[in-house]
Design an enzyme around this catalytic site. Structure first.
Site, mmCIF file in Angstrom:
data_model
loop_
_atom_site.group_PDB
_atom_site.id
_atom_site.type_symbol
_atom_site.label_atom_id
_atom_site.label_comp_id
_atom_site.label_asym_id
_atom_site.label_seq_id
_atom_site.Cartn_x
_atom_site.Cartn_y
_atom_site.Cartn_z
ATOM 1 N N SER A 145 0.825 -1.208 0.000
ATOM 2 C CA SER A 145 0.000 0.000 0.000
ATOM 3 C C SER A 145 0.863 1.263 0.000
ATOM 4 O O SER A 145 0.344 2.371 -0.017
ATOM 5 C CB SER A 145 -0.944 0.011 1.209
ATOM 6 O OG SER A 145 -0.214 -0.166 2.405
ATOM 7 N N THR A 188 -39.053 26.676 -11.730
ATOM 8 C CA THR A 188 -39.391 25.338 -11.257
ATOM 9 C C THR A 188 -39.591 24.532 -12.533
ATOM 10 O O THR A 188 -40.049 25.073 -13.544
ATOM 11 C CB THR A 188 -40.675 25.308 -10.394
ATOM 12 O OG1 THR A 188 -41.759 25.781 -11.187
ATOM 13 C CG2 THR A 188 -40.551 26.178 -9.146
ATOM 14 N N HIS A 189 -39.215 23.283 -12.496
ATOM 15 C CA HIS A 189 -39.218 22.438 -13.709
ATOM 16 C C HIS A 189 -38.388 23.062 -14.836
ATOM 17 O O HIS A 189 -38.639 22.802 -16.001
ATOM 18 C CB HIS A 189 -40.647 22.179 -14.217
ATOM 19 C CG HIS A 189 -41.612 21.785 -13.147
ATOM 20 N ND1 HIS A 189 -41.910 20.470 -12.856
ATOM 21 C CD2 HIS A 189 -42.337 22.530 -12.266
ATOM 22 C CE1 HIS A 189 -42.786 20.431 -11.860
ATOM 23 N NE2 HIS A 189 -43.057 21.665 -11.479
ATOM 24 N N SER A 231 -12.342 26.307 -28.676
ATOM 25 C CA SER A 231 -12.397 25.096 -29.482
ATOM 26 C C SER A 231 -11.351 25.208 -30.578
ATOM 27 O O SER A 231 -11.111 26.288 -31.108
ATOM 28 C CB SER A 231 -13.793 24.960 -30.093
ATOM 29 O OG SER A 231 -13.729 24.135 -31.243
ATOM 30 N N LYS A 252 -16.449 29.503 -29.961
ATOM 31 C CA LYS A 252 -16.803 28.817 -28.718
ATOM 32 C C LYS A 252 -16.046 29.309 -27.498
ATOM 33 O O LYS A 252 -14.872 29.640 -27.563
ATOM 34 C CB LYS A 252 -16.518 27.318 -28.884
ATOM 35 C CG LYS A 252 -17.391 26.676 -29.944
ATOM 36 C CD LYS A 252 -18.613 26.028 -29.370
ATOM 37 C CE LYS A 252 -18.245 24.686 -28.820
ATOM 38 N NZ LYS A 252 -19.405 23.855 -28.585
ATOM 39 N N ASN A 290 -16.004 27.413 -24.022
ATOM 40 C CA ASN A 290 -16.574 26.263 -23.333
ATOM 41 C C ASN A 290 -16.382 26.340 -21.818
ATOM 42 O O ASN A 290 -15.299 26.678 -21.353
ATOM 43 C CB ASN A 290 -15.947 24.975 -23.870
ATOM 44 C CG ASN A 290 -16.300 24.744 -25.324
ATOM 45 O OD1 ASN A 290 -17.386 25.120 -25.760
ATOM 46 N ND2 ASN A 290 -15.382 24.156 -26.063
ATOM 47 N N GLU A 317 -18.119 22.053 -16.240
ATOM 48 C CA GLU A 317 -18.443 20.686 -16.660
ATOM 49 C C GLU A 317 -17.661 19.661 -15.850
ATOM 50 O O GLU A 317 -18.180 18.602 -15.483
ATOM 51 C CB GLU A 317 -18.132 20.509 -18.152
ATOM 52 C CG GLU A 317 -19.017 21.348 -19.069
ATOM 53 C CD GLU A 317 -18.456 21.360 -20.483
ATOM 54 O OE1 GLU A 317 -18.712 20.396 -21.211
ATOM 55 O OE2 GLU A 317 -17.749 22.321 -20.846
ATOM 56 N N TYR A 354 -9.988 -6.601 12.265
ATOM 57 C CA TYR A 354 -9.325 -6.091 11.058
ATOM 58 C C TYR A 354 -9.261 -7.162 9.977
ATOM 59 O O TYR A 354 -9.007 -8.332 10.251
ATOM 60 C CB TYR A 354 -7.895 -5.626 11.400
ATOM 61 C CG TYR A 354 -7.127 -5.152 10.171
ATOM 62 C CD1 TYR A 354 -7.284 -3.855 9.701
ATOM 63 C CD2 TYR A 354 -6.289 -6.017 9.464
ATOM 64 C CE1 TYR A 354 -6.604 -3.419 8.565
ATOM 65 C CE2 TYR A 354 -5.605 -5.589 8.323
ATOM 66 C CZ TYR A 354 -5.775 -4.289 7.886
ATOM 67 O OH TYR A 354 -5.113 -3.866 6.757
ATOM 68 N N LYS A 412 -8.339 3.530 1.460
ATOM 69 C CA LYS A 412 -7.559 4.769 1.339
ATOM 70 C C LYS A 412 -7.597 5.445 -0.027
ATOM 71 O O LYS A 412 -7.835 6.644 -0.123
ATOM 72 C CB LYS A 412 -6.111 4.489 1.723
ATOM 73 C CG LYS A 412 -5.950 4.235 3.202
ATOM 74 C CD LYS A 412 -4.534 3.864 3.554
ATOM 75 C CE LYS A 412 -4.520 3.080 4.844
ATOM 76 N NZ LYS A 412 -5.234 1.778 4.733
HETATM 77 N N1 ARG Z 1 -1.374 -1.227 5.204
HETATM 78 C C1 ARG Z 1 -2.338 -1.738 6.116
HETATM 79 C C2 ARG Z 1 -3.684 -1.057 5.882
HETATM 80 O O1 ARG Z 1 -3.710 -0.042 5.300
HETATM 81 C C3 ARG Z 1 -1.904 -1.526 7.502
HETATM 82 C C4 ARG Z 1 -2.448 -2.528 8.484
HETATM 83 C C5 ARG Z 1 -1.928 -3.875 8.200
HETATM 84 N N2 ARG Z 1 -2.271 -4.784 9.243
HETATM 85 C C6 ARG Z 1 -2.033 -6.106 9.104
HETATM 86 N N3 ARG Z 1 -2.401 -6.844 10.095
HETATM 87 N N4 ARG Z 1 -1.512 -6.615 8.040
HETATM 88 O O2 ARG Z 1 -4.722 -1.554 6.266
#
Ligand code: ARG
Length: 469
Positions: free
Chosen positions: A24, A156-157, A278, A284, A286, A291, A318, A326
């Site tokens: 990660s 409205t509408h 454009s 144009k 734009n 958008e 966990y 993330k």
């Molecule tokens: N990189 C992991 C995460 O974002 C950290 C936690 C990892 N924990 C484990 N028991 N492998 O979730």
């Protein structure tokens, strides 16, 4: 080579594909500052409680400062073999401090560590977003004050309904953004409990002091249940949900800007800074920024949906699935920040075409309700009957292809003999908006007062933030 953090019972290292799916660090390097903040608080507590010696704690604390400096200066080399930010930091710390660096991870697990880091990151991000939403509110209020009395059609509408003022329309978004800020603030309030010390899932046998680390990191209190502490991602979901609603508001506003900027509406002219040309059609201009704000709401909503789906089948506590929390959140909150900045820029720059707005405000018999209200007020007709009379007058004007104000008194009297020429006083768009003095209504005096109240409030908030820094 087996992993040096947990290689004890492993003879060989991971398969290359395993490393790729598992790592990660490619995205959670963004948690570096929060990771180090958390580790510093943890090691200080370990020293206070006698779990590590003061000498060890000082060496670790200094080492962590050095790691942060290296990361911030760009000299740090991140390694995918070390999986994530936690092990990258810890491994470098061991190089700097020596084997005693390994004492930092006493009474802690990556499970409570990542829960902590991500809470801190989300909390920091909410604080930054609040500043940006406030800035967009300020841009809107400033414009609303200038245009508190300038009429435009209210829809409205998407059909001309009744005249409103441009300032009133802009102030509607100020209210929406205020609710967005409230939602982010709610999320922040609820997330502000410290999971550190839950360890892997069950707590720890070391005599840690969770109150200390919680207070040191600015949390209101430690979380109450260790299983919940490491498996909870509500704080991400709630924040993404606030972000999705906010992005939806921005998207609606962006859609209006796109419409207003068409030659057909011609209500606003966007600045060169927020339009593109454009390559083939020289005429144009734009509204790409608008958008894109409209389009990017899809990613923010997608991140919320994605994480809800990641979480929905997870048993306590966990699971590695949760590492998928993330990227979507980083992307969504960054995207929202960019959209807020683009909207604030567009609003500050755009030039309304007040003449066109006013002309459009009068089109489509937009003052028909004013006429009906006049019949109620002056002739004592029940509203339903007044509605009927007005409908006949609208039909007459429509058949003759003129506005209501262009009908003669004699013509009007064919439909309702008691009408007097005082009726023409309410048929203008300016009179119409001025008359809507009810609380929250579009009367320019209302809009001006509301905008001034907001201005005072925003300025006070600005002072209290900058003053406390
Ligand atoms: N990189 C992991 C995460 O974002 C950290 C936690 C990892 N924990 C484990 N028991 N492998 O979730």
């Amino acid at each position: 080579m087996s992993n040096k953090m947990w290689g004890g019972r492993f003879a060989t290292g991971p398969d290359a594909i395993m490393e790729e799916i598992n790592a990660s660090i490619g995205f959670d390097y963004r948690l570096a500052a929060q990771d180090i903040r958390g580790s510093k608080a943890h090691v200080a507590m370990l020293a206070e409680t006698g779990i590590v010696t003061p000498e060890n704690a000082t060496a670790i604390d200094k080492g962590l400062d050095q790691v942060l400096r290296e990361i911030e200066s760009g000299s740090f080399t991140f390694s995918r073999a070390l999986e994530d930010i936690h092990m990258n930091v810890e491994s470098r710390l061991a190089e700097i401090v020596g084997p005693d660096a390994g004492r930092l991870h006493t009474a802690r697990s990556r499970n409570d560590q990542v829960a902590l880091d991500f809470r801190l990151w989300i909390r920091d991000t909410i604080d930054q977003l609040d500043v940006q939403i406030r800035d967009l509110q300020k841009a809107l209020v400033d414009k609303a004050l200038v245009h508190a009395g300038d009429v435009m059609p209210g829809f409205t509408h998407l059909q001309s309904a009744q005249p409103v003022t441009f300032g009133h329309h802009l102030m509607a978004y100020v209210e929406m953004l205020a609710r967005d800020r409230g939602r982010f603030a709610d999320s922040r309030r609820r997330l502000n409990e410290c999971p550190l010390g839950a360890a892997a899932l069950a707590g720890t046998s070391f005599p840690i002091n969770r109150e200390r680390t919680s207070a040191a990191l600015g949390f209101d209190r430690p979380t109450a249940n260790s299983l919940d502490s490491v498996s909870d991602r509500d704080f991400v979901l709630e924040t993404l949900s606030a972000a999705a609603i906010c992005a939806t508001h921005l998207s609606r506003f962006a859609e209006e800007i796109v419409l207003w900027a068409t030659p057909q509406f011609g209500f606003v002219r966007l600045s060169d800074g927020f339009t593109t040309g454009s390559s083939i059609m020289p005429q144009k201009r734009n509204p790409d920024a608008a958008e894109l704000v409209r389009g990017k709401s899809g990613r923010v909503i997608g991140a919320l949906t994605g994480l809800l789906i990641v979480m929905k089948g997870l048993p306590l506590a966990y699971s590695k699935d949760m590492q998928e929390d993330k990227e979507g959140a980083f992307d969504a909150l960054h995207t929202l920040s960019l959209c807020l900045a683009a909207m604030a820029g567009m609003v500050r720059d755009f030039q309304p075409d007040l003449k066109r707005m006013k002309a459009a405000a009068g089109a489509g018999f937009a003052t028909a309700t004013d006429l009906a209200d006049w019949l109620v007020r002056e002739l004592g007709l029940p509203f339903r009957q007044a509605h009927h009379v007005t409908g006949s007058l609208v039909k007459m004007a429509s058949d003759r292809k003129v506005g209501l104000e262009k009908l003669s008194l004699a013509d009007m009297r064919i439909v309702e003999p008691r009408i007097t020429d005082a009726v023409f006083g309410v048929l203008g768009v300016e009179k119409s908006v001025k008359s809507r003095k009810s609380l929250g209504g579009t009367a320019p005096a209302n809009v001006r007062a509301q905008a001034r109240r907001w201005l005072t409030r925003l300025e006070k908030e600005h002072r209290s933030i900058t003053g406390s820094r």
